[in-house]
Design a protein around this motif. Structure first.
Motif, PDB file in Angstrom:
ATOM      1  N   TRP A 104       3.379   4.805   2.081  1.00  0.00           N
ATOM      2  CA  TRP A 104       3.912   4.476   3.393  1.00  0.00           C
ATOM      3  C   TRP A 104       4.872   3.301   3.267  1.00  0.00           C
ATOM      4  CZ3 TRP A 104       2.934   7.814   7.183  1.00  0.00           C
ATOM      5  CH2 TRP A 104       1.757   8.573   7.126  1.00  0.00           C
ATOM      6  N   THR A 129      -2.207  -3.320   8.266  1.00  0.00           N
ATOM      7  CA  THR A 129      -1.974  -1.877   8.193  1.00  0.00           C
ATOM      8  C   THR A 129      -3.198  -1.102   8.654  1.00  0.00           C
ATOM      9  OG1 THR A 129      -0.465  -2.188   6.339  1.00  0.00           O
ATOM     10  CG2 THR A 129      -1.328   0.025   6.685  1.00  0.00           C
ATOM     11  N   GLY A 169      -0.457   4.370   7.900  1.00  0.00           N
ATOM     12  CA  GLY A 169       0.480   3.373   7.430  1.00  0.00           C
ATOM     13  C   GLY A 169       1.101   2.523   8.512  1.00  0.00           C
TER      14      GLY A 169
END
Length: 239
Positions: free
Chosen positions: A48, A202, A206
């Protein structure tokens, strides 16, 4: 009533419940648009990239990734507008036309043209990725042309569907208010709070936890209020 429902036979039925449902659709659209970008980036890059509420980066920097990720979000947003276009055009009932209008304007067509006019937006990211040496004015002209090709038919269909009473005022409102809400709430409130570290760790997919909480709230609001989306237009007899 038989045949196509004409705008002369419709009237507005604005309510607080409809406004909540439309606002929820607007912000859910925005998150699906963004996660389309980052999700494609995750599939291609294997990780991500960083993001906030309206901008994103990829974990890899090769040209195919730069092009494919922005295309994913555009397919969703333009696709939503065109679904709205066909719903309005093909279905006669005021409730279906109400849904079509909501789909078109929740995808923020004004936002698409405004960001490209500022040499930003996904369309310009794609053009810069594919044609890095292109003259900037030519790239801007092509970007604006692309947006207009995609948004003019849905916007025209929406305009001619609106009730004639205050038609122009309603059209301008539908066009501008979603972007103004986005500008104030997302760009001037949510993003600055995220930059200050509010729920910035996070979370799921993501995304920052703040984005997850925000999205979850609006998804819940949409689930609870979705039945009011088809109520913005009614026939003169109230049907």
């Amino acid at each position: 009533m038989t045949g196509t429902t004409r705008s002369e036979s419709l009237q507005f039925n604005v309510s607080a419940f409809w406004a909540i449902a439309f606002t929820a659709l607007l912000f859910v659209h925005n998150e699906v648009h963004e996660i389309s970008h980052t999700g494609v980036g995750r599939l291609i890059c294997g990780a991500w990239g960083p993001r906030n509420f309206n901008s994103w980066q990829l974990a890899c920097r090769e040209t195919p990734e730069i092009v494919l990720a922005p295309i994913a979000g555009l397919v969703f947003s333009y696709g939503l507008m065109w679904i709205g276009y066909y719903v309005i055009k093909a279905l006669d009932s005021p409730s279906k036309k109400s849904v079509g209008l909501c789909l078109i304007f929740a995808a923020m067509p004004f936002g698409r043209i405004y960001t490209v006019a500022q040499s930003g937006g996904d369309e310009m990211v794609i053009l810069r990725g594919v044609f890095p040496e292109m003259n900037s004015l030519l790239r801007l002209a092509i970007g604006l042309s692309i947006v207009l090709v995609f948004i003019i038919p849905p916007l025209h269909q929406a305009f001619v569907t609106l009730p004639h009473q205050r038609q122009l005022m309603a059209f301008v409102g539908f066009l501008l208010v979603p972007y103004v809400l986005f500008e104030i709430i997302v760009l001037r409130v949510a993003n600055p709070l995220l930059e200050q570290g509010v729920l910035a760790s996070t979370g799921v997919l993501g995304s920052p936890v703040f984005v997850n909480v925000w999205t979850g709230f609006w998804v819940l609001m949409l689930i609870l209020s979705w039945q009011h989306l088809p109520t913005i237009l009614i026939s003169h007899d109230g049907a």
